[in-house]
Structure formats: C-alpha cells, structure tokens
Design an enzyme around this catalytic site. Structure first.
Site, short mmCIF file in Angstrom:
data_model
loop_
_atom_site.label_atom_id
_atom_site.label_comp_id
_atom_site.label_asym_id
_atom_site.label_seq_id
_atom_site.Cartn_x
_atom_site.Cartn_y
_atom_site.Cartn_z
N GLU A 127 -3.40 -9.45 3.35
CA GLU A 127 -4.56 -9.31 5.00
C GLU A 127 -5.55 -9.77 5.22
O GLU A 127 -5.78 -10.60 5.89
CB GLU A 127 -4.94 -7.61 5.18
CG GLU A 127 -3.54 -6.62 4.88
CD GLU A 127 -3.29 -6.18 4.12
OE1 GLU A 127 -3.13 -6.74 2.79
OE2 GLU A 127 -2.98 -4.98 3.53
N GLU A 168 0.22 -1.10 -0.63
CA GLU A 168 -0.14 -0.17 0.13
C GLU A 168 0.95 1.46 0.21
O GLU A 168 0.46 2.18 -0.33
CB GLU A 168 -0.93 -0.22 1.08
CG GLU A 168 -2.13 -0.61 1.09
CD GLU A 168 -2.75 -0.70 2.22
OE1 GLU A 168 -2.65 -0.88 3.58
OE2 GLU A 168 -4.14 -0.58 2.25
C1 3H9 Z 1 -1.45 -4.90 7.20
O1 3H9 Z 1 -0.63 -4.28 6.89
C2 3H9 Z 1 -2.24 -4.18 7.42
C3 3H9 Z 1 -2.78 -2.88 6.55
O2 3H9 Z 1 -3.20 -3.01 5.29
C4 3H9 Z 1 -3.73 -1.96 7.44
C5 3H9 Z 1 -3.10 -1.19 7.97
C6 3H9 Z 1 -4.07 0.00 8.91
N1 3H9 Z 1 3.81 -7.74 11.80
O3 3H9 Z 1 7.36 -15.19 8.69
P1 3H9 Z 1 8.33 -15.34 9.25
C7 3H9 Z 1 7.72 -11.40 12.04
S1 3H9 Z 1 -1.25 -6.22 7.53
C8 3H9 Z 1 5.02 -7.54 13.04
O4 3H9 Z 1 8.73 -15.80 10.17
P2 3H9 Z 1 9.82 -15.15 6.21
C9 3H9 Z 1 7.35 -12.82 12.60
O5 3H9 Z 1 6.65 -12.64 13.38
C10 3H9 Z 1 0.13 -7.75 7.13
N2 3H9 Z 1 5.81 -9.12 12.80
O6 3H9 Z 1 9.96 -14.62 8.13
C11 3H9 Z 1 8.79 -13.46 12.64
O7 3H9 Z 1 8.65 -12.90 14.07
P3 3H9 Z 1 10.65 -13.88 15.21
C12 3H9 Z 1 0.09 -7.75 6.24
C13 3H9 Z 1 5.60 -9.39 11.60
O8 3H9 Z 1 11.59 -15.09 6.11
C14 3H9 Z 1 9.82 -12.34 11.35
O9 3H9 Z 1 8.83 -11.08 11.66
N3 3H9 Z 1 1.40 -8.15 5.72
C15 3H9 Z 1 5.16 -9.28 10.68
O10 3H9 Z 1 9.58 -16.69 6.49
C16 3H9 Z 1 10.36 -13.32 10.54
O11 3H9 Z 1 8.82 -13.83 10.04
C17 3H9 Z 1 1.15 -9.61 5.90
O12 3H9 Z 1 0.60 -10.14 6.70
C18 3H9 Z 1 4.44 -7.92 10.67
N4 3H9 Z 1 3.55 -7.34 9.88
O13 3H9 Z 1 8.87 -14.98 6.15
C19 3H9 Z 1 2.21 -10.27 5.39
N5 3H9 Z 1 5.70 -10.05 9.70
O14 3H9 Z 1 11.47 -13.90 14.78
C20 3H9 Z 1 3.08 -11.17 6.96
C21 3H9 Z 1 6.46 -10.90 9.96
O15 3H9 Z 1 9.93 -13.29 16.63
N6 3H9 Z 1 4.54 -11.47 7.56
N7 3H9 Z 1 6.46 -10.60 11.46
O16 3H9 Z 1 9.12 -15.11 14.57
C22 3H9 Z 1 5.01 -12.40 6.27
O17 3H9 Z 1 4.10 -13.14 5.97
C23 3H9 Z 1 6.08 -13.31 6.86
O18 3H9 Z 1 6.89 -12.78 7.65
C24 3H9 Z 1 7.58 -13.14 5.55
C25 3H9 Z 1 8.33 -13.22 6.15
C26 3H9 Z 1 7.08 -13.17 4.12
C27 3H9 Z 1 7.62 -11.47 5.19
#
Ligand code: 3H9
Length: 692
Positions: A128, A108
């Site tokens: 999301e 976004e």
């Molecule tokens: C959003 O954006 C809402 C908006 O539209 C509107 C707002 C108003 N936040 O998965 P991993 C942490 S909703 C906080 O193991 P990978 C995760 O917990 C969001 N923490 O690594 C982990 O922590 P720990 C939309 C986050 O390489 C560490 O990072 N976005 C977030 O296998 C490593 O993560 C998503 O839904 C976060 N957003 O994969 C994306 N993301 O080491 C969500 C990750 O302490 N994330 N962490 O266990 C993912 O899909 C994967 O984490 C990503 C990396 C592909 C990025």
C-alpha cells in the site's frame, strides 16, 4: 457448488466449506467479492455439518488487494474491515490457501484467517505504501502481532513482498503446500479439525508486540534507516506510526488509529498521484494500433555493437534474461575493458550476496566478444551502441543490412539522432527502430522504443515483448530530436544554464530542484554524468561555462571537480567559491545584468518548460498519452512519484496557472516560452491533460 455472488462460490467437501473466489484478472477485493466472503462465512458458520472453512482463489493469484478502481468513490458495505472482522470472529477455523501474490487487502484477509498455507512460489506483501497509503484493513495491527514489529515495520513501510519460504520462517504462514493447493489445503484443514487445533486469532496474539513495548529505539532506529529512501513521501511515516500503535494500543484502538491515518492519506494529493501512476505504468506500451494478439518474433540471440558504458549495460540486460549476446568492438583493448567492466559489475553484485559466484560465470559465459561485425549474422536482434555520430551509425547499419539474417531486427541506441535517416540505409526499414536505454542501462528501468516511420507492427510488438522479458518499462515514442524524454529534459537544462548567468548560483538552483523532490539538482547531475560529454578540446572556444570548466579539466565528479568540488572518495558536492566567482565574472563579460532570482522563479523556469514541451510532444503525436510522459519522467529522470509526473503535476497546479507563467516568461525572454497550443486549448475548454 452454490454461487454466493457472481465472483464467490461455496463448495462443501465433507466437513469443509471452500469459499472459491474468481474475480479476474487479480481477484481484487471489489464489492461482489467482499459481499461473497461475508455471506459465505456466515453460511458456513450456520451449517452444522461444516467444521472449517478454506478461502481460495481461482486464476493467477490470491487476492492482489483492494480494488484500486473503487478508490475515491463512496465505498459500498461491507467494507473490507467489516468482512475481516467476520472472518476473525468466526468460531470455526478459517484457512487461507494462497498462491500468486497475496498483496495489500489480500494479505490482510489472510491475516484475519486463523491459519495460512501457501504454495512455494507465492509472494506475500503489503505494498500500500507504494500507492501513498498504509494497509487500512488491520494489516498494521495484525502483521506485527504475527511476525513481530521489527519485521512488520520493514514489510509495511518499504512495501516489498516476501517469498513463501521466508514467510514460513517468520511464522507468517503455517505451511508450504507442495503440489495441488486445494488438495494440500484440504489435507491441512482436515488435520486442524481432527486434532482440534485451537483457533489462532492474530488479533489476540500480544506476545510479540508486548515485548517491544517501552523500546522506542526500535522505531527511532528504523526511521533513521529509511530517511534517505523515503524523503518527501508522507505514507512511510504514517506506516511507522501505525505499527507503533500496534505496540502501544489495544487491538481495537489500534485499528481505529490505523483507519484515521488511512483516511487522511487517501484524501491527500500524494496518494492520488501514486494511484494515478500505478495505472499509468500499466497503460504504457498499450498502443491503439497494436492489439494484444499481434504476433511477435522470438528473440533467442542478441548482438550489441560497442562495449562502452551503454553497450555493456545493454548486454547485461539480455544476459540477465538468459539471452546470449555477441558483443562487438573495434579493438581488443576496448573489448577487454568492456568485458572487464561487466564482470566487475556482476562481482560487486555477488559480493553483496545477491548472486552466486557460479551465476557470475554463467552470465559471463553467455557473452561472446568479437572484433568482427560479421559475427552478428545469426542474431535475432542487433543493438548499435556506438559514439553518437550519424555518419558512423549510417555506415554500421548499411553493413548490418548485408550481414544480418533476413528477419533480424536492427536497433540503434541513439539518444537524439533521426532513426528514419538511419533506417533508410537499409533494405529492411520495417525492421529498424530505436531502443533508447538510459544510463546505467543495467540499472535504469526506462526504455524508449522509438517508432521509426516504416517499422512493421510485428517488429514493434516484438520490441514490447522483449522489453518485458528484460524487465524494462517501455514507452513507445516517435522520431524527433531527443525523442520524448531528452527533448523535455533539455528545456530544463537550458533554463538552469540561463538562471546561473542571471543571478542564481548552481547551489541555489540545485537546492530548489532537490527540495521539489528530484534526487539531485541539474548541476550536481551534470557533475555526476560528466561535463565533458559531447565536448572536445579541439573545438572548444571557451564561450560557455561548460566549455570553460572542461578547459580547466573540471569534468565533474570523476575528475574531483566540476560545478562543485569533491573530497577524494566522496560523492558529496562541496560549494566552490572559485566557480561562483567564475560565473559572476562570466555574466559580466557577457553583459548580463545579475540580480536576485527567487526560488519560486527558479522552480517555474525549470519545470514549466518541461510541461510545455510535453504538450508539444503530444500535439505532434510523438507520445501516445500524457501519462506515458509521466512514466518517462519518473523512471528516467527522477521525478518524484508522489507528484505523479510533470503532466499530472501540471493538472494539479492548474493549467491556467502554468499558461499564465509561460506567457509571463514569453514577454521577458521571447518565443522559446511560447505556450503550446494544446495548453491554450485545454485552458480555453476548462480541461486538463487528464482529458487529453
Ligand atoms: C489495498 O489493498 C488497500 C487495503 O489495505 C485497505 C482497503 C480498505 N485493483 O500489474 P498487472 C489490474 S491497496 C484493481 O499488469 P502483473 C491492473 O491494472 C492495493 N486492479 O499484472 C491490470 O489491469 P489491465 C494493494 C488491479 O501480473 C491487471 O490487473 N495491492 C489491481 O504484472 C493486471 O495487472 C497492490 O498494490 C488492484 N489492486 O502483476 C497490488 N491490481 O489489464 C497491485 C492489479 O486492465 N497490483 N490490477 O491493465 C500489483 O502489484 C500487480 O498488479 C500484481 C500482478 C503483482 C498483482
């Protein structure tokens, strides 16, 4: 270089301001990043020397989204929408330079910029919906304007990312940068400045949405196409509605509409469950006594014993990860059949265009079939996947111990048997464990790693690393009959069998479980798996419904009938009055008085014992944490993720309610319903599994 906040720096390179963000691990858009971006853009706008801005991230990725850990707490300003408004309305060109994963609020942010460039390995998406939400910072209004509502519907409602190449074709990005991203982005921006490109504000691009106006079929057709996939989920419909608003409302009104839907979803129970589950999956496999830096062995070569359904599926997992496999069978006919099934599976994938014919051959060439167990001597890991019989397994492990090289890991794919007893047949108990794959093993993501008593930390760490490599979600569990998943699952099976003798019929039980959110009920599932699993003609005594069905040759879907009937070539169960009558007669024969059973009772009797058994498993330290059990249920047994998993669900319902139900059934049916002491304790203390 000047620090704007602790996570955002501003660097001026001639006429270009670089806003460099560093907020490990994934550059989530927490408050310090939001503040840094807003202030940084303002500073760049105020600096007369600056002609354009680049937003770029350090570390492994561009922003992976809003900071999920901030959800549910009061949001500090500026909120993301305000930051994006500042970027959008900036009078100097703002370029997003993307690598890694531009996800959610990250994409976004990129959409609010005036130009987007990305490295070829970048992925862009709005996931999301997988958190029970919709993009809440303008994504549902900007993406359709940029790539058209049809494509945006898909990306937003299904939540799957696209690669840079596809993004370029869809006009989601303006250029793919080869080589260094910063240098490439600077060069691109220099061109924008030199050629005085007009700002491309996505918020003002109306051509593609206007073209879709007055065409409601775009939305009705799309809704039809996702009906099955999204049954029970609330967020996908909200996503469709929000994209609809991009077509029918001016940008600002669309934003408000999106915001309202976002707030509603955010305060609902589904999103709470799906956010919980996101972190549950990330915590699983983290063991208190196995630190991250525990050394592990390299697995370069594997062997699988048994080329049946399980062995074949397990083999495919390794081959898919590029690890060669020696596949052992006892007879040429079995081996040929097993290899044939693997090849057919790959060919089906290829026929759907998901793999090339060359890939099929490449994968098949990684498998070496053999009839000699001695051929596994050079494997780094051997996985036994033969018939579920303790004596046979013991003999195999004893032979493997003398055949395999010194450090080789020996694993059994047993679903129930005692791994410690199997390990004791070897002189290397530290290298023996259970790897319980779920059927079909090449499809199901769940893997239970069964921690045998004497296993070494290195071997455990190796199995966790291996699971990641073969793309499984691994949950470490202890040794007991059925481990965690099947032990809990058998409770539901027992009650389902009792319920149909007491007055319910398979179709009623199945409907209640299906409506709860499982993909199918217990009896349709039995028909699918095959009722004859573990049954033999020789020992059958006709003393259960299962045995009677098997004796009738009704083995389930594969034989055209089981608890239900099936038309040729169809998987749709059809109610069979003959079986309903058979069940009624059987109850009578067993002197079981039948009566009406309410849907509510069916639900409680099928789900409460799963929770109760889960609590016992936690008490016995068979599982590390309640959320691990939830991961098992979502990935292995079809528990709907919008209900979090049985342990999360129990907290949501209230453990006091569950306890009361267990006691009520204990009075009626005896001590199989005895509440787990852990549940009694948590209720006494006013706590839930979340406090475990
Ligand atoms: C959003 O954006 C809402 C908006 O539209 C509107 C707002 C108003 N936040 O998965 P991993 C942490 S909703 C906080 O193991 P990978 C995760 O917990 C969001 N923490 O690594 C982990 O922590 P720990 C939309 C986050 O390489 C560490 O990072 N976005 C977030 O296998 C490593 O993560 C998503 O839904 C976060 N957003 O994969 C994306 N993301 O080491 C969500 C990750 O302490 N994330 N962490 O266990 C993912 O899909 C994967 O984490 C990503 C990396 C592909 C990025």
């Amino acid at each position: 270089m000047a620090a704007i906040t602790e996570t955002v720096e501003l660097e001026i390179r001639k006429e270009i301001a670089l806003l460099i963000v560093d907020n490990p691990p994934v550059n989530a858009l927490g408050i310090s990043v939001r503040r840094g971006l807003a202030d940084g853009i303002q500073k760049a706008a105020d600096d007369e020397k600056v002609k354009a801005v680049i937003i770029i991230c350090k570390g492994r990725t561009f922003f992976a989204g809003a900071d999920i850990r901030e959800f549910g707490k009061p949001l500090e300003e500026p909120v993301l929408g305000q930051v994006l408004e500042i970027i959008d309305s900036c009078r100097k060109p703002v370029v997003a330079a993307i690598h890694g994963t531009a996800f959610g609020g990250g994409l976004e942010t990129a959409l609010a910029c005036h130009f987007r460039v990305a490295v070829s390995s970048a992925r862009l998406g709005l996931p999301e919906v997988k958190l029970g939400l919709l993009p809440g910072a303008g994504g549902t209004q900007r993406l359709p304007r940029l790539i058209g509502p049809e494509k945006a519907l898909k990306m937003i409602t299904l939540g799957n990312p696209v690669g840079a190449e596809e993004a370029l074709q869809n006009s989601l990005i303006d250029k793919i940068i080869e080589g260094d991203l910063t240098a490439g982005a600077v060069k691109f921006t220099e061109t924008v400045i030199a050629e005085a490109w007009p700002l491309r504000r996505v918020s003002g691009m109306n051509e593609k949405v206007e073209a879709a106006r007055g065409k409601p079929e775009i939305f009705s057709d799309f809704r039809k196409s996702i009906v099955r996939k999204t049954r029970g989920f609330e967020a996908p419909e909200a996503c469709v509605k929000a994209v609809g608003a991009s077509v029918n409302l001016p940008f600002d009104e669309g934003l408000r509409y999106e915001r309202d839907l976002f707030v509603k979803l955010m305060s609902g129970s589904q999103s709470a469950a799906q956010q919980y589950y996101f972190f549950a999956e990330r915590q699983v496999g983290k063991l208190p006594d196995i630190p991250k830096d525990t050394p592990y062995l390299d697995i370069g070569k594997a062997a699988v014993i048994g080329a049946g359904t399980m062995g074949g599926g397990i083999t495919m997992n390794f081959v898919n990860a590029g690890i060669p496999v020696t596949l052992v069978e006892t007879g040429q006919e079995f081996l040929d059949r097993g290899l044939g099934v693997i090849r057919k599976n790959y060919e089906i994938t290829a026929s759907k265009g998901k793999m090339s014919a060359e890939d099929v051959e490449k994968r098949m060439s990684l498998i070496t079939g053999t009839l000699s167990l001695e051929d596994v001597s050079d494997a780094d890991i051997v996985i036994e996947a033969v018939f579920e019989n303790m004596d046979i397994k013991k003999e195999i492990f004893s032979r493997l111990d003398s055949i395999c090289k010194k450090d080789a890991i020996l694993a059994s794919n047993t679903s129930y048997l005692d791994i410690n007893e199997i390990a004791a047949m070897t002189s290397r108990q530290e290298s023996v464990l259970g790897l319980h794959f779920f059927s079909p093993a090449n499809v199901m993501r769940l893997l239970e790693i069964v921690r045998a008593e004497k296993i070494s930390k290195t071997v455990l760490a190796t199995s966790l690393a291996l699971a990641r490599k073969i793309k499984k979600i691994a949950v470490v569990v202890g040794v007991c009959h059925g481990f965690a998943g099947n032990r809990m699952f058998s409770q539901r099976g027992r009650e389902a069998d009792n319920l149909i003798l007491e007055g319910a019929l398979p179709s009623q039980v199945d409907k209640v479980i299906f409506d709860f959110g499982f993909p199918m009920g217990p009896f349709v599932l039995k028909d699918l798996i095959g009722i004859d699993l573990g049954w033999s003609k020789e020992t059958s005594t006709g003393s259960t419904i299962k045995e009677i069905l098997c004796e009738m040759g009704r083995f389930g879907l594969k034989s055209g009938s089981g608890y239900y009937r099936y038309e040729k070539g169809s998987r749709a169960p059809i109610n069979d009055p003959e079986i309903d009558q058979l069940i009624v007669d059987f109850s009578e024969k067993k002197n079981i008085k039948r009566g009406e059973v309410s849907d509510e009772e069916i639900l409680q009797r099928c789900i409460y014992p799963i929770v109760n058994e889960g609590a016992k498993i936690l008490e016995e330290k068979i599982a590390v944490r309640p959320s691990d059990l939830d991961v098992i249920w979502v990935n292995g047994y079809g528990w709907p993720v919008y209900l979090g998993g049985p342990m999360f669900w129990a907290d949501m319902v209230g453990l006091d309610t569950i306890l009361e139900g267990l006691k009520k059934f204990q009075e009626r049916f005896g001590d199989v319903w005895k509440p787990a002491p852990l549940i009694e304790k948590l209720v006494r203390e006013g706590k839930g599994f979340k406090d475990f």
